[in-house]
Enzyme design. Structure first.
Site, PDB file in Angstrom:
ATOM      1  N   ASP A 132       0.857  -1.174   0.000  1.00  0.00           N
ATOM      2  CA  ASP A 132       0.000   0.000   0.000  1.00  0.00           C
ATOM      3  C   ASP A 132       0.900   1.232   0.000  1.00  0.00           C
ATOM      4  OD1 ASP A 132      -2.064  -1.817   0.361  1.00  0.00           O
ATOM      5  OD2 ASP A 132      -2.328  -1.369   2.497  1.00  0.00           O
TER       6      ASP A 132
ATOM      7  N   SER B 172       7.648   4.699   5.598  1.00  0.00           N
ATOM      8  CA  SER B 172       8.870   4.349   4.897  1.00  0.00           C
ATOM      9  C   SER B 172       8.649   4.377   3.389  1.00  0.00           C
ATOM     10  CB  SER B 172       9.342   2.963   5.351  1.00  0.00           C
ATOM     11  OG  SER B 172       9.427   2.896   6.763  1.00  0.00           O
TER      12      SER B 172
END
Length: 274
Positions: free
Chosen positions: A93, A233
């Site tokens: 995602d 991240s």
């Protein structure tokens, strides 16, 4: 979507914030932050953090997390993924952007210039991707932080590169070449349908962690490759020249900025090449 939190705008967008950021980096405050977020002392921030970032979790689920780390590394039921061999799926995602790798094995994001040699610290491998494509997937705090393999094939060694942990939000990328400064781990995937692919996981502000438990083995499309711990991240995918074509609706969306994608979603097609 601006993608910048208020704290990150302060740290990267103001002179006092950048001064504070230097202090944080110099004093290794990340170690204290990691210890806190792994401890039960962090339990009180779980609910507010989840609600502020729009995580779709029930109150019962929130109560089950004993630490912030438990929240961030939570698992979910396996999601469906596109099984057509020629279809490129998203490993996670996140928010997708795409860049051409120039003839000098470099590419640009915002105002930062990136060399594959710097990113991978392997000049010979970097040259193999000249003229190819770099896909960047930026994970927000609300995204699921586990990621999967994009194709059947073979995974080589995990190459872990220590570094600092800048934010990967857009304003940070404008101020610093964060992808070659941040802690990261790359591996060469020899895929059946897209040729050699370098996948790199990049840690984020202060508390990033990268967990890749497998290496030097056969891998399967859609199977979990690893996960991030504790902070938003980024993942990059490097393809050789003429190996992949992004879908028309993805390309159209990229004209206006990043495109939100989901793990397992069909985002491109094998173009042969090689």
């Amino acid at each position: 979507m601006s993608g910048n939190s208020g704290a990150v705008r302060f740290l990267y967008g103001t002179a006092p914030g950048r001064l504070l950021l230097k202090g944080i980096m110099a004093t290794h405050a990340d170690r204290l932050a990691v210890a806190f977020l792994r401890s039960r002392l962090s339990r009180f921030i779980v609910g507010p953090y989840a609600r502020r970032n729009g995580m779709e979790l029930t109150e019962s689920q929130l109560r089950s997390f004993k630490t912030y780390r438990d929240l961030f590394t939570r698992t979910r039921e396996p999601v469906p993924f596109d099984t057509e061999p020629s279809h490129l799926i998203s490993p996670c995602d996140g928010w997708l952007s795409a860049y051409r790798i120039r003839e000098d094995s470099s590419f640009s994001i915002k105002n930062s210039h990136y060399s594959l040699r710097d990113l991978l610290q392997d000049g010979e491998l970097a040259e193999r991707f000249t003229g190819g494509d770099c896909l960047v997937l930026r994970l927000c705090p609300s995204d699921y932080h586990h990621y999967c393999y994009i194709d059947d094939g073979y995974q080589g060694d995990n190459h872990f590169i220590p570094g600092v942990l800048h934010s990967v939000q857009p304003i940070a990328c404008e101020k610093y070449p964060v992808f070659v400064l941040n802690r990261r781990c790359w591996t060469l995937l020899t895929t059946e349908n897209f040729g050699p692919v370098v996948q790199t996981e990049i840690g984020a502000l202060v508390v990033g962690g990268i967990i890749n438990p497998r290496e030097n083995q056969r891998v399967c499309r859609g199977a979990e490759k690893g996960h991030f711990e504790l902070a938003g991240s980024t993942i990059t995918l490097m393809f050789q020249k003429d190996r992949v074509r992004l879908n028309p609706e993805i390309l159209e969306g990229l004209h206006h900025g990043e495109v939100q994608v989901r793990q397992g979603q069909w985002i491109g097609t094998s173009a042969g090449g090689g």
